[in-house]
Design an enzyme around this catalytic site. Structure first.
Site, PDB file in Angstrom:
ATOM      1  CG  PHE A 176       6.276  11.442   2.935  1.00 15.92           C
ATOM      2  CD1 PHE A 176       6.413  12.454   1.995  1.00 15.92           C
ATOM      3  CD2 PHE A 176       5.958  10.169   2.479  1.00 15.92           C
ATOM      4  CE1 PHE A 176       6.229  12.217   0.636  1.00 15.92           C
ATOM      5  CE2 PHE A 176       5.773   9.909   1.123  1.00 15.92           C
ATOM      6  CZ  PHE A 176       5.910  10.934   0.207  1.00 15.92           C
ATOM      7  CB  CYS A 177       3.573  16.364   5.205  1.00 11.56           C
ATOM      8  SG  CYS A 177       3.934  16.561   6.963  1.00 11.56           S
ATOM      9  CB  THR A 178       6.397  20.254   3.429  1.00 13.20           C
ATOM     10  OG1 THR A 178       5.607  20.087   2.260  1.00 13.20           O
ATOM     11  CG2 THR A 178       7.583  21.158   3.112  1.00 13.20           C
ATOM     12  CB  ILE A 205      10.083  16.307   2.496  1.00 10.33           C
ATOM     13  CG1 ILE A 205       8.881  15.385   2.293  1.00 10.33           C
ATOM     14  CG2 ILE A 205      11.010  16.247   1.295  1.00 10.33           C
ATOM     15  CD1 ILE A 205       7.866  15.914   1.294  1.00 10.33           C
TER      16      ILE A 205
END
Length: 298
Positions: A176-178, A205
């Site tokens: 996952f990332c922003t 996120i």
């Protein structure tokens, strides 16, 4: 209602004429009073911009009028103050810099997982959950049990993969990332290296914090964002972090009370590493900012 709409957008698609697009796109942003930055490269477009509801809608319509950008990925949030000072369109080699040749998310990418299904996936003990963001982002929040690669930039992520991950041992990997864009490349990288079951959080996120109720959330802390808000929490509410000008790390309320913290100059993370010359420069910069605020405020 918030005055500014913040739109984080990206699209991996071949743009052979991206250099020719730069000036016209910048003019359109200025015309619509849009602030923020967009990156153009042969592999696509990426960036975060802000403006009024009408301005953002018209900019997105302008971009999507190009058939190659019709499927533009966009996530919106809100701010009461203008979150960016400038309007920029920059040409880059990559729209998210990994530094590995031949990585094409349009060719092979991980399996998308919607926010509503993410908790079940990362609760599986056979799944290795990896936070693909950098150290200063991970420092203020992440998912329970996620691996921190301890990278200072995304360029270091391929080295982390080579050293720490093995397709024979890590059979299921969830990343996952922003906002989702880094995972497009990180999952493509793992697929290229022989990992079969690779997943990533659709919308990143930000989409998770927007859609998953706090009572059901497995997210702990805040999420770092690349604008004046610094961080957001559940329901995308603005967090209480400030940005340290000395080192670029977010500083929470507790660290803001530390004796070593000086607004605009230093924080506990960098107080012992700055030189006297740097402190003098940063102090003068903050003095000018405070002076301008005093003049601007009624």
């Amino acid at each position: 209602m918030s005055k500014f709409i913040i739109a984080a957008l990206y699209r991996f698609v071949r743009l052979d004429d991206h250099e020719d697009m730069q000036q016209q796109l910048h003019q359109k942003m200025v015309e619509l009073d849009i602030c923020g930055s967009l990156l153009l490269a042969n592999e696509g477009i990426n960036g975060t911009v802000a403006g009024t509801r009408d301005g953002i809608d018209r900019l997105l319509a302008y971009l999507r009028n190009d058939d190659r950008l019709a499927a533009l990925e966009v996530k919106e949030s809100f701010a009461d103050e203008r979150p960016f000072r400038r309007t920029r369109v920059r040409l880059k080699k990559e729209i998210v810099t990994m530094g590995v040749e031949g990585i094409d998310p349009n060719h092979a990418v991980g399996t998308y997982v919607d926010p509503k299904d993410w908790n079940d996936l990362i609760s599986d003990p056979d799944v290795t959950v990896i936070d693909t963001r950098n150290d200063y982002e991970v420092a203020i929040g992440s998912f329970e049990g996620a691996v921190n690669p301890e990278t200072e930039s995304f360029r270091q992520f391929p080295s982390f993969v080579d050293k720490e991950l093995n397709p024979n041992k890590h059979r299921k990997v969830a990343m996952f990332c922003t906002g989702g864009i880094r995972c497009e490349k990180s999952t493509a990288l793992l697929r290229q290296k022989g990992f079969d079951e690779v997943y990533h959080l659709r919308g990143g996120i930000l989409k998770y914090l927007e859609e998953v109720p706090e009572a059901e959330s497995k997210w702990k802390g805040d999420c770092f964002v690349f604008d004046k808000r610094v961080s957001v929490g559940h329901n995308l509410e603005v967090g209480d972090h400030l940005m340290c000008f000395g080192c670029g790390w977010p500083v929470d309320k507790q660290k803001q009370q530390d004796p070593s913290y000086i607004e605009g100059v230093q924080c506990p993370n960098c107080a012992e590493t700055l030189t006297d010359e740097q402190r003098a420069r940063f102090s003068e910069r903050q003095r000018q900012i405070d002076q301008k605020k005093a003049v601007d405020e009624p």
